[in-house]
Every structure is written in C-alpha cells, then in structure tokens.
Design a protein around this motif. Structure first.
Motif: not given
Length: 78
Positions: A39, A42-43, A45-50
């Motif tokens: 988790n 994932l958080a 990676n999502l922050n980096q993608m955003q």
C-alpha cells in the motif's frame, strides 16, 4: 518386498501429509506487513505519476500558449 501399488499408495500418502504441513505453514504467515508495504509503495507510485502528469500538462499548456502568442504577434505584424 514392496509391490508397485504399495509404493504408489505410500507416495500419495506422503504427498498428502506434505501438502497438509505446507497448508498449516501458510496459515501461520502474517501478511499484514506485506500488505502495508504494498500500500505504501502504491501510494508513492500514484503520487509520482500524478506529479509527472501535472508536469506534462503544464508543459503542453505553456507550449500552446507560446504558439498562440506567436500567432497573434504574426497577425498583428502583418
């Protein structure tokens, strides 16, 4: 002396006992740390993608704005 059927039955019983032992070991494994780690990754990676998407969108908007400004300047100069 053992015959083939006896050896086969012994092999099957041994594999069943091994499978039961493996199932008991699996039941004892605590995956809460693994779940928390996944988790967190994932958080991150999502922050980096955003952040990358925001950066890319900003670059596109700046490029479009520059193109529009050049077009306006060209039209005014003509």
């Amino acid at each position: 002396m053992f015959n083939f059927k006896s050896v086969l039955v012994l092999a099957m019983m041994s594999s069943l006992n091994l499978s039961t032992a493996q199932a008991n070991e699996i039941d004892q494994v605590d995956i809460s740390d693994l779940h928390a780690t996944i988790n967190a990754q994932l958080a991150d990676n999502l922050n980096q993608m955003q952040q990358e998407v925001v950066k890319d969108v900003n670059e596109v908007l700046v490029t479009e704005n520059d193109l529009q400004m050049k077009t306006v300047r060209t039209q005014v100069a003509d």
